[in-house]
Design a protein around this motif. Sequence first.
Motif, PDB file in Angstrom:
ATOM      1  N   ARG A   1       0.823  -1.199   0.000  1.00  0.00           N
ATOM      2  CA  ARG A   1       0.000   0.000   0.000  1.00  0.00           C
ATOM      3  C   ARG A   1       0.866   1.261   0.000  1.00  0.00           C
ATOM      4  NH1 ARG A   1      -2.800  -0.729   4.417  1.00  0.00           N
ATOM      5  NH2 ARG A   1      -2.100   1.026   5.685  1.00  0.00           N
ATOM      6  N   LEU A   2       1.951   1.256   0.765  1.00  0.00           N
ATOM      7  CA  LEU A   2       2.861   2.407   0.786  1.00  0.00           C
ATOM      8  C   LEU A   2       3.546   2.579  -0.568  1.00  0.00           C
ATOM      9  CD1 LEU A   2       4.475   1.925   4.315  1.00  0.00           C
ATOM     10  CD2 LEU A   2       2.789   3.650   3.627  1.00  0.00           C
ATOM     11  N   PHE A   3       3.899   1.468  -1.192  1.00  0.00           N
ATOM     12  CA  PHE A   3       4.529   1.510  -2.508  1.00  0.00           C
ATOM     13  C   PHE A   3       3.593   2.180  -3.517  1.00  0.00           C
ATOM     14  CE2 PHE A   3       4.998  -0.650  -6.657  1.00  0.00           C
ATOM     15  CZ  PHE A   3       6.266  -0.203  -6.993  1.00  0.00           C
ATOM     16  N   ILE A   4       2.320   1.793  -3.511  1.00  0.00           N
ATOM     17  CA  ILE A   4       1.355   2.386  -4.436  1.00  0.00           C
ATOM     18  C   ILE A   4       1.164   3.866  -4.116  1.00  0.00           C
ATOM     19  CG2 ILE A   4      -1.090   2.398  -5.089  1.00  0.00           C
ATOM     20  CD1 ILE A   4      -1.033  -0.652  -4.780  1.00  0.00           C
ATOM     21  N   ALA A   5       1.113   4.213  -2.841  1.00  0.00           N
ATOM     22  CA  ALA A   5       0.927   5.606  -2.443  1.00  0.00           C
ATOM     23  C   ALA A   5       2.072   6.478  -2.936  1.00  0.00           C
ATOM     24  CB  ALA A   5       0.805   5.704  -0.924  1.00  0.00           C
ATOM     25  N   VAL A   6       3.301   5.956  -2.849  1.00  0.00           N
ATOM     26  CA  VAL A   6       4.480   6.719  -3.314  1.00  0.00           C
ATOM     27  C   VAL A   6       4.401   6.938  -4.822  1.00  0.00           C
ATOM     28  CG1 VAL A   6       6.980   6.596  -3.649  1.00  0.00           C
ATOM     29  CG2 VAL A   6       5.988   6.044  -1.418  1.00  0.00           C
ATOM     30  N   ILE A   7       4.009   5.910  -5.565  1.00  0.00           N
ATOM     31  CA  ILE A   7       3.893   6.047  -7.021  1.00  0.00           C
ATOM     32  C   ILE A   7       2.813   7.071  -7.372  1.00  0.00           C
ATOM     33  CG2 ILE A   7       3.167   4.859  -9.135  1.00  0.00           C
ATOM     34  CD1 ILE A   7       4.572   2.381  -8.133  1.00  0.00           C
ATOM     35  N   GLU A   8       1.679   7.011  -6.672  1.00  0.00           N
ATOM     36  CA  GLU A   8       0.571   7.917  -6.987  1.00  0.00           C
ATOM     37  C   GLU A   8       0.893   9.360  -6.605  1.00  0.00           C
ATOM     38  OE1 GLU A   8      -3.175   4.762  -6.548  1.00  0.00           O
ATOM     39  OE2 GLU A   8      -2.703   6.155  -4.909  1.00  0.00           O
ATOM     40  N   ASP A   9       1.603   9.556  -5.459  1.00  0.00           N
ATOM     41  CA  ASP A   9       1.880  10.917  -4.996  1.00  0.00           C
ATOM     42  C   ASP A   9       3.187  11.475  -5.535  1.00  0.00           C
ATOM     43  OD1 ASP A   9      -0.434  10.525  -3.626  1.00  0.00           O
ATOM     44  OD2 ASP A   9       0.400  10.825  -1.626  1.00  0.00           O
ATOM     45  N   GLY A  10       4.126  10.600  -5.905  1.00  0.00           N
ATOM     46  CA  GLY A  10       5.382  11.042  -6.491  1.00  0.00           C
ATOM     47  C   GLY A  10       6.476  11.374  -5.504  1.00  0.00           C
ATOM     48  N   THR A  11       6.132  11.420  -4.197  1.00  0.00           N
ATOM     49  CA  THR A  11       7.157  11.684  -3.183  1.00  0.00           C
ATOM     50  C   THR A  11       6.863  10.842  -1.945  1.00  0.00           C
ATOM     51  OG1 THR A  11       5.991  13.478  -2.043  1.00  0.00           O
ATOM     52  CG2 THR A  11       7.348  14.084  -3.955  1.00  0.00           C
ATOM     53  N   ILE A  12       7.951  10.537  -1.224  1.00  0.00           N
ATOM     54  CA  ILE A  12       7.801   9.779   0.014  1.00  0.00           C
ATOM     55  C   ILE A  12       7.106  10.616   1.072  1.00  0.00           C
ATOM     56  CG2 ILE A  12       9.085   8.798   1.954  1.00  0.00           C
ATOM     57  CD1 ILE A  12      11.093   7.693  -0.050  1.00  0.00           C
TER      58      ILE A  12
ATOM     59  N   MET B   1      13.842  -7.526  -1.072  1.00  0.00           N
ATOM     60  CA  MET B   1      13.130  -8.803  -1.041  1.00  0.00           C
ATOM     61  C   MET B   1      12.880  -9.322  -2.456  1.00  0.00           C
ATOM     62  SD  MET B   1       9.352  -9.614   0.528  1.00  0.00           S
ATOM     63  CE  MET B   1       9.830  -8.956   2.133  1.00  0.00           C
ATOM     64  N   LEU B   2      12.501  -8.422  -3.372  1.00  0.00           N
ATOM     65  CA  LEU B   2      12.157  -8.838  -4.730  1.00  0.00           C
ATOM     66  C   LEU B   2      13.382  -8.904  -5.639  1.00  0.00           C
ATOM     67  CD1 LEU B   2       8.824  -6.843  -5.197  1.00  0.00           C
ATOM     68  CD2 LEU B   2       9.104  -9.263  -4.637  1.00  0.00           C
ATOM     69  N   GLY B   3      14.494  -8.362  -5.169  1.00  0.00           N
ATOM     70  CA  GLY B   3      15.740  -8.463  -5.928  1.00  0.00           C
ATOM     71  C   GLY B   3      15.777  -7.624  -7.177  1.00  0.00           C
ATOM     72  N   THR B   4      15.057  -6.495  -7.171  1.00  0.00           N
ATOM     73  CA  THR B   4      15.063  -5.629  -8.356  1.00  0.00           C
ATOM     74  C   THR B   4      14.735  -4.205  -7.940  1.00  0.00           C
ATOM     75  OG1 THR B   4      14.160  -5.328 -10.584  1.00  0.00           O
ATOM     76  CG2 THR B   4      12.608  -5.998  -8.872  1.00  0.00           C
ATOM     77  N   GLN B   5      15.214  -3.246  -8.722  1.00  0.00           N
ATOM     78  CA  GLN B   5      14.917  -1.852  -8.438  1.00  0.00           C
ATOM     79  C   GLN B   5      13.493  -1.544  -8.889  1.00  0.00           C
ATOM     80  OE1 GLN B   5      17.568   0.971 -10.270  1.00  0.00           O
ATOM     81  NE2 GLN B   5      16.575   2.745  -9.324  1.00  0.00           N
ATOM     82  N   LEU B   6      12.721  -0.925  -8.001  1.00  0.00           N
ATOM     83  CA  LEU B   6      11.319  -0.635  -8.280  1.00  0.00           C
ATOM     84  C   LEU B   6      11.080   0.849  -8.517  1.00  0.00           C
ATOM     85  CD1 LEU B   6       9.742  -2.849  -5.461  1.00  0.00           C
ATOM     86  CD2 LEU B   6       9.971  -3.438  -7.890  1.00  0.00           C
TER      87      LEU B   6
ATOM     88  N   PRO C   1       8.384   5.123 -11.026  1.00  0.00           N
ATOM     89  CA  PRO C   1       8.595   3.680 -11.014  1.00  0.00           C
ATOM     90  C   PRO C   1       9.415   3.208 -12.209  1.00  0.00           C
ATOM     91  CG  PRO C   1       6.409   4.164 -11.835  1.00  0.00           C
ATOM     92  CD  PRO C   1       7.003   5.477 -11.429  1.00  0.00           C
ATOM     93  N   THR C   2      10.175   2.154 -11.974  1.00  0.00           N
ATOM     94  CA  THR C   2      10.856   1.484 -13.075  1.00  0.00           C
ATOM     95  C   THR C   2       9.822   0.595 -13.780  1.00  0.00           C
ATOM     96  OG1 THR C   2      11.432  -0.424 -11.708  1.00  0.00           O
ATOM     97  CG2 THR C   2      12.991   1.429 -11.747  1.00  0.00           C
ATOM     98  N   ALA C   3      10.270  -0.091 -14.846  1.00  0.00           N
ATOM     99  CA  ALA C   3       9.357  -1.009 -15.532  1.00  0.00           C
ATOM    100  C   ALA C   3       8.858  -2.081 -14.565  1.00  0.00           C
ATOM    101  CB  ALA C   3      10.067  -1.652 -16.721  1.00  0.00           C
ATOM    102  N   ALA C   4       9.774  -2.574 -13.711  1.00  0.00           N
ATOM    103  CA  ALA C   4       9.374  -3.566 -12.705  1.00  0.00           C
ATOM    104  C   ALA C   4       8.399  -2.950 -11.705  1.00  0.00           C
ATOM    105  CB  ALA C   4      10.605  -4.104 -11.985  1.00  0.00           C
ATOM    106  N   GLY C   5       8.640  -1.674 -11.375  1.00  0.00           N
ATOM    107  CA  GLY C   5       7.764  -1.002 -10.428  1.00  0.00           C
ATOM    108  C   GLY C   5       6.354  -0.823 -10.966  1.00  0.00           C
ATOM    109  N   VAL C   6       6.252  -0.483 -12.250  1.00  0.00           N
ATOM    110  CA  VAL C   6       4.944  -0.337 -12.882  1.00  0.00           C
ATOM    111  C   VAL C   6       4.190  -1.671 -12.831  1.00  0.00           C
ATOM    112  CG1 VAL C   6       3.734   0.078 -15.051  1.00  0.00           C
ATOM    113  CG2 VAL C   6       5.634   1.575 -14.370  1.00  0.00           C
ATOM    114  N   ASN C   7       4.924  -2.748 -13.154  1.00  0.00           N
ATOM    115  CA  ASN C   7       4.309  -4.070 -13.146  1.00  0.00           C
ATOM    116  C   ASN C   7       3.858  -4.461 -11.742  1.00  0.00           C
ATOM    117  OD1 ASN C   7       4.606  -7.329 -13.234  1.00  0.00           O
ATOM    118  ND2 ASN C   7       4.084  -6.491 -15.239  1.00  0.00           N
ATOM    119  N   LEU C   8       4.705  -4.153 -10.751  1.00  0.00           N
ATOM    120  CA  LEU C   8       4.347  -4.483  -9.367  1.00  0.00           C
ATOM    121  C   LEU C   8       3.134  -3.682  -8.913  1.00  0.00           C
ATOM    122  CD1 LEU C   8       4.876  -5.908  -6.688  1.00  0.00           C
ATOM    123  CD2 LEU C   8       6.440  -4.031  -6.090  1.00  0.00           C
ATOM    124  N   SER C   9       3.013  -2.433  -9.353  1.00  0.00           N
ATOM    125  CA  SER C   9       1.882  -1.615  -8.933  1.00  0.00           C
ATOM    126  C   SER C   9       0.560  -2.228  -9.393  1.00  0.00           C
ATOM    127  CB  SER C   9       2.026  -0.186  -9.456  1.00  0.00           C
ATOM    128  OG  SER C   9       1.889  -0.146 -10.865  1.00  0.00           O
TER     129      SER C   9
END
Length: 294
Positions: A9-20, A44-49, A59-67
């Motif tokens: 949920r925090l990961f999605i919030a950061v992507i939506e708001d653009g800042t921590i 944990m996921l072994g990739t930059q998000l 988000p990176t490409a992996a981050g977009v997919n994770l979202s």
Amino acid sequence: MKLDPLSLRLFIAVIEDGTIASAAAREHIAAAAVSKRLSELEQMLGTQLLVRTNKGITPTAAGVNLSVLAREVLDGLNDIVARMRDFSDGRRGTVRVFANISAIATFVPPLVKSFNERYPEVHISLQEHDSLTITEGIANNLAEIGIFTYLPHSADIEVYPFRTDELTVIVPVGHALADRDEVTFSETLDYEHVVLRAGTHLRFQMLTAAGRHGKSLRANVEVSSYDALCRMVEVGVGIGILPAGNAAIYHLPGTRTLKLAEPWATRELFICVRRVDALSPVARLLFDHLRSHS
């Protein structure tokens, strides 16, 4: 590997708001705690998000997919909560009901229909039993709700009024009693009867009344339903006694219905439960529905 819903949920919030900082304020958590969770998620996921710059976070490409995946997971978790809440307030679940043949054939079907229209996710398990089995079954927690014709019992249950029905006599057209409007039970004992199976309350009533008159109940044919009883009477096998509501449903052109002129022809149907305050939410909804339409 254990994914934490809060981290997603925090990961999605950061992507939506653009800042921590903005995501932290939105989720009411310290910015340092958000940053730590994001780093742990990437590890944990072994990739930059996420890509962190002085202009914000993207988000990176992996981050977009994770979202996308994270939203599906969180939506699923919210759906679980919603469904369980439905169980807690009675809108989902199963309720077991024992009822006798008279109630099932007449009063119960429209009540089940109206209840299911209001609570479509509730499953009603309805089983037909004789009245004594019903009271014992409720006491032994084999069902939550019982509907039975009142009779003396020793079960530790709560009993509430439900409906009243009247017993009637049906005879074949052309029978010696067919021209009568009413008849006493003693008069019917001169003729062959078609009766319900042993164990039903009606069968008990008839045998008891026959004994009071010093006569025997002549019954060479025993059936398990009122439908079968009416058909047997129509073809001339014998006469029958059944509740007026059932006679109206199964009445056939080849029969006539007569009033049974006996005090015990008026019968009271009751609802029984072990304890109203101990019913499950779904059973309480059905109980209240049955009582409100009594």
